[in-house]
Design an enzyme around this catalytic site. Structure first.
Site, mmCIF file in Angstrom:
data_model
loop_
_atom_site.group_PDB
_atom_site.id
_atom_site.type_symbol
_atom_site.label_atom_id
_atom_site.label_comp_id
_atom_site.label_asym_id
_atom_site.label_seq_id
_atom_site.Cartn_x
_atom_site.Cartn_y
_atom_site.Cartn_z
ATOM 1 N N LYS A 83 -4.753 -15.485 -5.473
ATOM 2 C CA LYS A 83 -5.927 -14.789 -4.923
ATOM 3 C C LYS A 83 -7.184 -15.407 -5.523
ATOM 4 C CE LYS A 83 -7.799 -10.062 -4.401
ATOM 5 N NZ LYS A 83 -7.565 -8.619 -4.667
ATOM 6 N N SER A 160 -7.859 -5.388 -0.586
ATOM 7 C CA SER A 160 -8.587 -6.635 -0.525
ATOM 8 C C SER A 160 -7.693 -7.882 -0.563
ATOM 9 C CB SER A 160 -9.572 -6.713 -1.694
ATOM 10 O OG SER A 160 -8.882 -6.735 -2.933
ATOM 11 N N SER A 184 -5.507 -2.389 -3.536
ATOM 12 C CA SER A 184 -5.573 -3.720 -2.916
ATOM 13 C C SER A 184 -4.324 -4.584 -3.023
ATOM 14 C CB SER A 184 -6.735 -4.507 -3.506
ATOM 15 O OG SER A 184 -7.914 -4.106 -2.890
HETATM 16 N N1 GLN Z 1 -10.108 -0.575 -0.776
HETATM 17 C C1 GLN Z 1 -10.548 -0.237 -2.094
HETATM 18 C C2 GLN Z 1 -12.019 -0.559 -2.263
HETATM 19 O O1 GLN Z 1 -12.577 -1.113 -1.376
HETATM 20 C C3 GLN Z 1 -9.713 -0.884 -3.126
HETATM 21 C C4 GLN Z 1 -10.050 -2.286 -3.384
HETATM 22 C C5 GLN Z 1 -9.217 -2.894 -4.447
HETATM 23 O O2 GLN Z 1 -8.193 -2.336 -4.850
HETATM 24 N N2 GLN Z 1 -9.663 -4.020 -4.939
HETATM 25 O O3 GLN Z 1 -12.595 -0.269 -3.272
#
Ligand code: GLN
Length: 493
Positions: A83, A160, A184
């Site tokens: 990532k 994400s 995410s």
């Molecule tokens: N969807 C969540 C956010 O936008 C989690 C994102 C994540 O876990 N990095 O904050």
């Protein structure tokens, strides 16, 4: 030779150990798949040349290990995607944000350094929501990664870690690193029919990983199977003196927990996770999960996590608050984008205006607001109190159960653009996942069935702090019972 990209990580490692194929052959097969998979937009940066060099070096290492009788590294010769939130020495790392521009770190994150030391071959840097803020990969400055599961309509792969999930689901790599601040790892895994685990907070070092919300961020893998996830996590985890929140404890051999009996294991079912408007197919999947665990010999225990409904609002105060502080460092002075203005403040202003996307700006504004004098007590402090209640909820639950079973997401993958203009709808994706981040607990998503539209759906297992072993054991029982073998049709190749 069979298609090497269809192998699991475990099988690929086994094949190389037996000399059935080399890392160079395995890596070449994956590079070909990556080249054919451009439509998925899973990678931001390709490192194919580097991967070939690493594969050749790995094959050479294997030869000398054979002579010396030494043991191969955990990931020896395995092509993996990273990532683009993990800093990689000499390879552009931009967190899918324009503000980092062509930033090329001179150092390696501890997680990827651990994996390299174990013999990982890196195929490239995977797409994500900008600074890991999002649930659909649509906030990426590089455009969204596309879910491999549907050809007639572009679906999001979740976020994400959307690039990580799409790449693993499409067999572009044997596994991928990901991070999870509010879901995410688990939500994209659920959307793509892959396995994703967020370990206990502190298991993986955060050093060298671009920060979003430091008290919630945790690295973990996205993989094809539960066992593959265990192997990857064994490599990623471990104490690191460079991260003050890193836990100084041994990394167990989690892969050994896979396949163990769950007879007598107490599986908690939280009443509060039945939320208003939950689609019938999600409830049906959850019921199926309960039945599968029961059939495998587990004891099903109804439990209560009474503060669940406050978790999402608390998360969307705490996470932006920490983000607003962490992202203050992107000011155009030391690295990344710089847009010169007439004075220092004007330069900050222009740089940040040009560099940050809308969602990141929204978070910075919310975070700055909830931390400001006058609103701090009403929002930030109150959210921290809710966080403590959520921790207590779980502590009470562990009196009657060993692991908790819930759906991972309230829906299957949705079309690109569908929720993008409605942040609240987007945030609701995280309703079942944010609680474990707030409480620092391990959580895994396992593919458990298909929606009416033929899309993958995941079930989540949450464990006690540091008890990934039970999580892996239960997840592997669920995986065996669900027998999820569906794969997307390779329309992109
Ligand atoms: N969807 C969540 C956010 O936008 C989690 C994102 C994540 O876990 N990095 O904050």
């Amino acid at each position: 030779m069979t298609d090497l990209t269809k192998l699991t990580l475990e099988a690929a490692l086994g094949g190389m150990a037996k000399g059935e194929f080399s890392s160079v052959e395995l890596t070449d097969a994956h590079i070909k798949a990556c080249e054919a998979g451009g439509k998925l937009n899973a990678f931001i940066t390709d490192t194919h040349e580097l991967a070939r060099e690493q594969a050749a070096a790995s094959d050479a290492r294997r030869v000398s290990l054979k002579k010396s009788g030494g043991e191969a590294g955990l990931l020896e010769g395995a092509p993996i995607g990273v990532k683009d939130l993990f800093c990689t020495e000499g390879v552009k790392t931009c967190a899918a944000s324009k503000i980092l521009g062509e930033f090329t770190p001179t150092y390696e994150s501890t997680v990827t350094a651990n994996m390299k030391a174990d013999g990982m071959v890196m195929l490239g840097k995977l797409n994500l929501d900008e600074f890991a803020m999002g649930s659909s990969n649509e906030t990426s400055a590089y455009g969204p990664s596309i879910n491999p599961w549907r050809k007639d309509k572009d679906l999001v792969p979740g976020g994400s870690s959307g690039g990580s999930a799409a790449a693993v689901a499409a067999d572009l790599c044997l596994g991928a690193t990901a991070t999870d601040t509010g879901g995410s790892i688990r939500q994209p895994a659920a959307f793509t029919g892959t396995v994703g685990i967020k370990p206990t907070y502190g298991r993986c070092s955060r050093w060298g990983t671009v920060a979003f919300a430091s008290s919630l961020d945790q690295a973990g893998p996205i993989a094809k199977t539960v066992k593959d996830a265990a192997i990857l996590l064994e490599s990623m985890a471990g104490y690191d003196a460079k991260d003050s929140t890193s836990l100084n404890i041994d990394v167990p051999k989690w892969s050994g927990a896979c396949g163990q009996s769950v007879k007598g294991l107490r599986v908690g079912i939280p009443a509060e996770y039945t939320v208003d408007g939950m689609p019938a197919e999600i409830q049906a999947l959850w019921d199926k999960g309960v039945a599968m665990m029961k059939d495998a010999g587990a004891e099903i225990v109804p439990i209560s996590l009474p503060h669940t409904k406050y978790a999402l609002p608390a998360y969307y105060v705490v996470a932006p608050a920490e983000a607003s502080s962490n992202l203050a460092r992107y000011d155009g002075m030391r690295y990344g984008l710089r847009v010169d203005g007439k004075d220092l403040n004007d330069t900050y202003d222009r740089t940040r205006t040009a560099g940050f996307g809308d969602e990141v700006r929204r978070r910075i504004m919310i975070g700055t607001y909830v931390l400001s004098a006058g609103y701090y007590d009403a929002y930030y402090l109150r959210a921290q109190k809710v966080r403590s209640r959520i921790v207590e909820d779980f502590q009470n639950a562990w009196n009657s159960c060993d692991v908790i079973l819930t759906p991972t997401t309230p829906s299957a993958a949705f079309p690109v653009g569908h929720k993008f203009s409605d942040p609240v709808q987007m945030y609701l994706n995280d309703i079942f996942t944010v609680t474990t981040n707030l409480a620092g607990l391990p959580g895994i998503s396992v593919p458990a069935g298909l929606s009416a539209d033929g899309l993958p759906l995941g079930l989540q297992l949450i464990g006690k702090a540091l008890d990934e072993e039970t999580v892996f054991k239960a997840a592997s029982a669920l995986e065996a019972a669900a027998g999820f073998t569906a794969k997307p049709e390779a329309w992109w190749a």
